[in-house]
Every structure is written in C-alpha cells, then in structure tokens.
Design a protein around this motif. Structure first.
Motif, PDB file in Angstrom:
ATOM      1  N   LYS A 420       0.890  -0.673  -0.368  1.00  0.00           N
ATOM      2  CA  LYS A 420      -0.135   0.096   0.070  1.00  0.00           C
ATOM      3  C   LYS A 420       0.887   0.932  -0.222  1.00  0.00           C
ATOM      4  O   LYS A 420       2.111   1.264   0.590  1.00  0.00           O
ATOM      5  CB  LYS A 420      -0.828   0.136   1.259  1.00  0.00           C
ATOM      6  N   ASN A 430      -6.654   4.871  -2.182  1.00  0.00           N
ATOM      7  CA  ASN A 430      -7.290   3.420  -2.627  1.00  0.00           C
ATOM      8  C   ASN A 430      -5.604   3.725  -3.464  1.00  0.00           C
ATOM      9  O   ASN A 430      -5.628   2.412  -4.615  1.00  0.00           O
ATOM     10  CB  ASN A 430      -8.419   3.364  -3.725  1.00  0.00           C
ATOM     11  N   ASN A 447     -11.646   1.751  -5.898  1.00  0.00           N
ATOM     12  CA  ASN A 447     -11.993   2.363  -4.546  1.00  0.00           C
ATOM     13  C   ASN A 447     -11.041   1.057  -4.044  1.00  0.00           C
ATOM     14  O   ASN A 447     -10.100   0.298  -4.282  1.00  0.00           O
ATOM     15  CB  ASN A 447     -13.116   1.467  -4.876  1.00  0.00           C
ATOM     16  N   CYS A 448     -11.184   1.039  -3.070  1.00  0.00           N
ATOM     17  CA  CYS A 448     -11.127  -0.048  -1.874  1.00  0.00           C
ATOM     18  C   CYS A 448     -10.871  -1.346  -1.662  1.00  0.00           C
ATOM     19  O   CYS A 448      -9.499  -2.133  -1.211  1.00  0.00           O
ATOM     20  CB  CYS A 448     -10.872   0.437  -0.698  1.00  0.00           C
ATOM     21  N   ALA A 451      -8.521  -2.034  -5.143  1.00  0.00           N
ATOM     22  CA  ALA A 451      -6.914  -2.097  -4.472  1.00  0.00           C
ATOM     23  C   ALA A 451      -6.212  -3.674  -3.119  1.00  0.00           C
ATOM     24  O   ALA A 451      -5.823  -3.645  -3.958  1.00  0.00           O
ATOM     25  CB  ALA A 451      -7.114  -0.694  -3.120  1.00  0.00           C
TER      26      ALA A 451
END
Length: 604
Positions: A420, A430, A447-448, A451
């Motif tokens: 990340k 994200n 979006n998360c 990701a």
C-alpha cells in the motif's frame, strides 16, 4: 462402528451403528456416559447397557447386546488470549533463532520425538501465523546436514517429516478430495476384483482379468496425481520448493536429489497413504471392506514405486513377491518417470505452474486504474493518467485502453514487493505500489475493494521471487528525500517491514489459545525432560568433550548449549506464569461466564 458426540456439559452419548455392506448405516443402540464420572482422577471401569434410540430408561434390552469401550477424557481449561501471548511469541520467533535447534519449537519437537501427535498443536500455530515455511525449512536444513547419502533423504521419522506430514493433512484436504476422491469412489463402488497374488486368488478368479482391472485403476490414480499440479495448495508448493533447493545445495553432485526430496513427501507420505486409508483423509466415510482394502493396498504400493525417484528397473530387483515384479514390469518406465518429473517440476520449481504447463499466458486480473507517469518531478493531477492494467501469470502490463497494445510490460519475476502507499504521498486514496529494481510503479485503484484485490493477486504471483524485499518505503521520494523516513538517499533500504503474503485458498479453523494450552499441558507433564535438557546444556557448556551415549541427554539435539539453555529458561518462566494463572482461575470466586471466569469450550 461406534460414534461419540458431546451433548452439553452433562454427558456423552455413545452410538453403535452397523455399516457392513449395507445401503446405509443402521443404528443398533446407544448409551449415556456422565461427564462427571470421566472428570475424576481415577480410571473409571463400568458396563453400560445399549438402549433403543431416545430411551432414557435403565431397563435391560435383551436384543441390543453390550458394548465395551476404552475412552480417554481430556479437559482443557483455556485461559484468556493475553495469558498465552508470551508462549506464542516465543514459539513464533523460532524460525529466526540461530541455530534452529535452540528454538522453542525445535525443543518441543525434541522433547516429544517419540510422540507423533505432540507436534500437531505447534504446526497449527505456525500455520495460522504464516511461520511454518521458514521453520520447516530450517529444521529440514539441519536434518540434511546429518544425512550422509542422498538416497536416504527424508526417509526417517524426524521433526521435519512429522511437521510436513501434519501440514499436508491440514492444508491438503481439498487437494486430495479434488484429485483422488472421484477415482477412490469408483474403486470402492465398482467392486472389481484386483487380486494378483496366486496364493490369495479365490476359486473362479482369472488372474489376467484381475491384473487388467488393477492396471486400469493404477493408471487412473497415477494420471489424476500427475495432472493435479494446478490444484496443489500454494503453501505445499512453497515447502516443496524449499526442500528442493536445500537438497540440491546439500548434494550438489546428485542430479536426481531435487526430485527425490519432493517425491518422498508428495508420493510416499501423502498420496500413497491417502489411497491406502481413504477414510482417514475424509475421502470415504468408513473403512473399506477387506477386498476393497486389498485393492487399495496394491494400488498404494504401485503408486509409491512409480512416484519414488530413481530407476524403476533397479527397484524391481528388490521385490520379494514375483507377482508384483511381473505387474510393475507392465508399466513403461521412461513415460512414468517423464510424467513424475514434469509433475514435480510444476509443484516445486521456481517457474510458475501455469507458465510451465502452457504456452499462452493466463489472465489473472485486469481493470481500469490511474497510473502515475514515471520520471516527472511535479506531482500534479496531470501526472496520473487512466490506464488499463492487465496481469497474467507471466507479466504485468498497462495499456492506453482495453484491447490496445501494451505501453509497458513488467515481468512478474522482477517484482520485489507489492505494498500500500500512504494517502499523503500524492493526496490520493486507494493507492498501491509495485516495487521494482528501478523506479516503483504507483497505481490508484477505483476503490478500496479493487485495491485490496490487486494487492492480493500481485502478492500471490510474486511471493516466491528471488529478489523479494523485506522492507519498503510506504511513501514516495520527493524534494530530495523519502517522505516517510526523511532519508535523503534514493537507494536507501525501506523503513517499514514488508507485508507477509498470506496464502490464498488456505482457510484454517484454528483456535490458537487452545493450541497454546495443549502445548503448555504437554510441557507441564514432561518437566523432567526439560530439566534433563537444561542439565545437558549446563554440562556441555562446562565440558565440551564427547558425551556418553548412555546418558539421558544424549537423545537431545544441542548445538549451542548457552542459546538452548536461555530458551529453556524462558520456557520455564512462561510455564510458571501460566501455572499461576491456572491456579488463580481454579480458586476464583468470580461468576462462571464472567470475563474473570469464562466458560470453557462450546455447549449445545
């Protein structure tokens, strides 16, 4: 067949069923054994009458008979999780201890080397916390150091083999079900005669027909195994890859050891055992009848021989049974070896399983993302452009639009880390980074969820790369310094540990507190052995001469007595604290079910 199930905390019910060649199991009778009696310290001996189902009366039933059982009742009093943290931490840091024989996990295996089941709770803990592969690699390396001949590799009942056996039973259940269950079901349900021993043939049996039946079954099982590499769990592949590397390093002059190191587990200790006892691996609900069991035995023996690495013709000369000699000769040696070699390469080499089996790349994931243009000094929104990201088992590429030619391709084997990226790096959510030997690739997912999916799949395909990093920078390099740690060198090592990639398709239902309690109970009941090991360390630290074989501590593996002694002291201190916690619980007046006196186990 008898079954035992728990009914609340009051009693155990024992059921007796008949499953001998019937369409379905038939209930014969049941009895009730009070838990209160089993909890007492002394051995309980008694006769119980079988009763009709659901009958609570004690009247004698003449037609149901009697059942004699020998049961062992073990009660675990599990403390709150925080109580086990020191013990778990000590065990989980074992892979990092040098030498490995001085680690808490190795000491546990050394103390209980004669008790196969004692290693299981430790294996479960290591698996749950993703520490199994480094530990078993270290103990396998130690075993290989003491192995003098390549043809005896991993053949004994050592700590390494016990750990890997337990791991395969836990992790490989679904693998066995997909690979073997269909053909095992066919063998058990078709009931074809496969006896080829002239002495055991029944009147009217045709040995040639039986041999043909057996050969068909062996070929089906063998083909199912050698074509199953895509279903082999990633964790098993990681272990096999490590064993292969260690064996090649230890016996550099033997070109076959890279295969025998793996085949000794996957064929001899996994598939052949599952074929022999399918009920033990949940492939069948019950033990097969004698005739089917005999067929499975013959198949298992054949699979062991076909899968064990080496010259098949040399193996044939060692068989005592002439009928087995003739049967094995019916297989084409070169073709079998070629299939076994290909299968072992696919589950244990560094080459991706998909790329080794097919020429075309397999698409694993693709989708639209925002990608930061490399080489720019200013970090404006214009530096991020919409791109189509495509991942195969071979490469990661990005395109201007879907279906267009790739603007850039990155080989999967060159990925050093996937992590990340802090939101503060580019003031974007994200985001993740693909770390390469040159500049990292910064990507913003839609979006998360997207990701997380990219991080997981990229981490999976690159987890075994030789150049994997252990640390990374969670932010970017800008204005002459890394924004996370302020180090001014663009080549500075990362300031944060890389995420340990959890293996996909590995769902473990493990209660770590219960496993830690079992380890504590094992150690507590064998404190004399721990004391003997401490005495051995003290003796060796003072007197470095050869130890006498008749001494009790000659059974222990002690390479560094001071380091081992230090670990033993830590274990003893942790055990003393846990013992104090148990005593305080036993004398507690807190309400049963409160945080200070929690309910143990599950009730129904």
């Amino acid at each position: 067949m008898w079954g035992l199930h728990h009914s609340g905390v009051v009693a155990h019910w024992v059921d007796l069923w008949n499953n001998e060649n019937l369409a379905q199991d038939v209930f014969l009778g049941e009895t009730r054994v009070p838990v209160k009696i089993l909890r007492s310290d002394h051995i309980h001996k008694a006769w119980y009458l079988l009763q009709p189902k659901g009958t609570g009366s004690k009247s004698k039933s003449d037609d149901l008979g009697q059942l004699r059982l020998k049961l062992t009742y073990i009660e675990d009093t599990v403390l709150p999780s925080a109580c086990y943290t020191p013990l778990c931490n000590l065990l989980l840091k074992s892979p990092d201890v040098k030498p490995i024989s001085a680690s808490a996990a190795h000491i546990l295996g050394d103390i209980f080397r004669e008790r196969y089941e004692a290693v299981l709770p430790m294996v479960r803990l290591l698996l749950y916390h993703n520490r199994f592969v480094p530990f078993v690699s270290a103990v396998a390396a130690l075993e290989l150091d003491n192995t003098q001949e390549a043809n005896t590799i991993f053949r004994g009942n050592s700590l390494a083999t016990r750990c890997i056996d337990d791991m395969m039973k836990i992790v490989g259940k679904s693998y066995l079900a997909v690979t073997l269950k269909p053909v095992i079901d066919e063998i058990c349900e078709s009931n074809k005669t496969c006896e080829i021993d002239p002495i055991k043939l029944k009147e009217g049996d045709n040995v040639e027909v039986n041999k043909e039946n057996l050969q068909v079954y062996v070929q089906k099982v063998f083909s199912s195994i050698t074509q199953s590499s895509s279903n082999c769990p990633p964790l098993m592949c990681d272990v096999f890859r490590s064993l292969r590397h260690l064996a090649c390093k230890r016996f550099q002059g033997d070109p076959h050891v890279q295969y025998s190191a793996v085949s000794s587990f996957v064929f001899l200790r996994f598939f052949a055992v599952a074929v022999l006892s399918p009920h033990s691996f949940q492939l069948r609900s019950h033990h097969p009848d004698p005739e089917i069991a005999r067929t499975l035995t013959l198949i298992s023996k054949t699979i062991q021989t076909l899968g064990s690495w080496g010259s098949l013709s040399k193996k044939l000369s060692s068989f005592k049974e002439s009928y087995m000699y003739d049967f094995y000769k019916s297989f084409q040696e070169e073709k079998c070896i070629e299939k076994v070699k290909k299968f072992l390469d696919e589950i244990s080499s560094n080459v991706s399983k998909e790329s080794s089996r097919q020429e075309d790349a397999v698409v694993l994931k693709e989708g639209e993302v925002q990608k930061r243009t490399q080489g720019k000094k200013n970090f404006s929104k214009r530096n991020f452009k919409k791109r189509w990201l495509r991942l195969t088992n071979r490469e990661l590429s990005y395109h201007k639009r879907k279906g267009k030619e790739a603007l850039c391709t990155i080989s999967v084997k060159n990925i050093q880390a996937v992590e990340k990226l802090d939101e503060s790096a580019f003031n974007r959510k994200n985001m993740f980074q693909v770390v390469l030997s040159e500049k990292p690739l910064y990507v913003q997912a839609g979006n998360c969820v997207e990701a997380s999916e990219w991080l997981e799949i990229l981490g999976q395909v690159s987890r075994c790369n030789e150049g994997r990093l252990t640390t990374y920078h969670p932010s970017n390099y800008a204005t002459g310094a890394w924004q996370c740690c302020k180090n001014q060198s663009s080549n500075a090592p990362g300031c944060k540990p890389c995420t340990i990639t959890m293996l996909a398709n590995l769902q473990l239902d493990i209660d770590c507190d219960r496993e830690a309690e079992r380890i504590f109970s094992l150690l507590s009941s064998n404190e004399s052995k721990l004391q003997n090991m401490e005495d051995a360390c003290a003796s060796m630290a003072v007197y470095q001469g050869p130890q006498r074989e008749q001494e009790e501590y000659s059974k222990f593996t002690i390479q560094e007595p001071k380091e081992t002694f230090r670990t033993l002291k830590q274990l003893r201190n942790i055990m003393e604290e846990l013992r104090t916690q148990h005593n305080s619980r036993n004398t507690s007046t807190a309400q049963y079910g409160s945080i200070d006196n929690p309910i143990v186990g599950k009730t129904s």
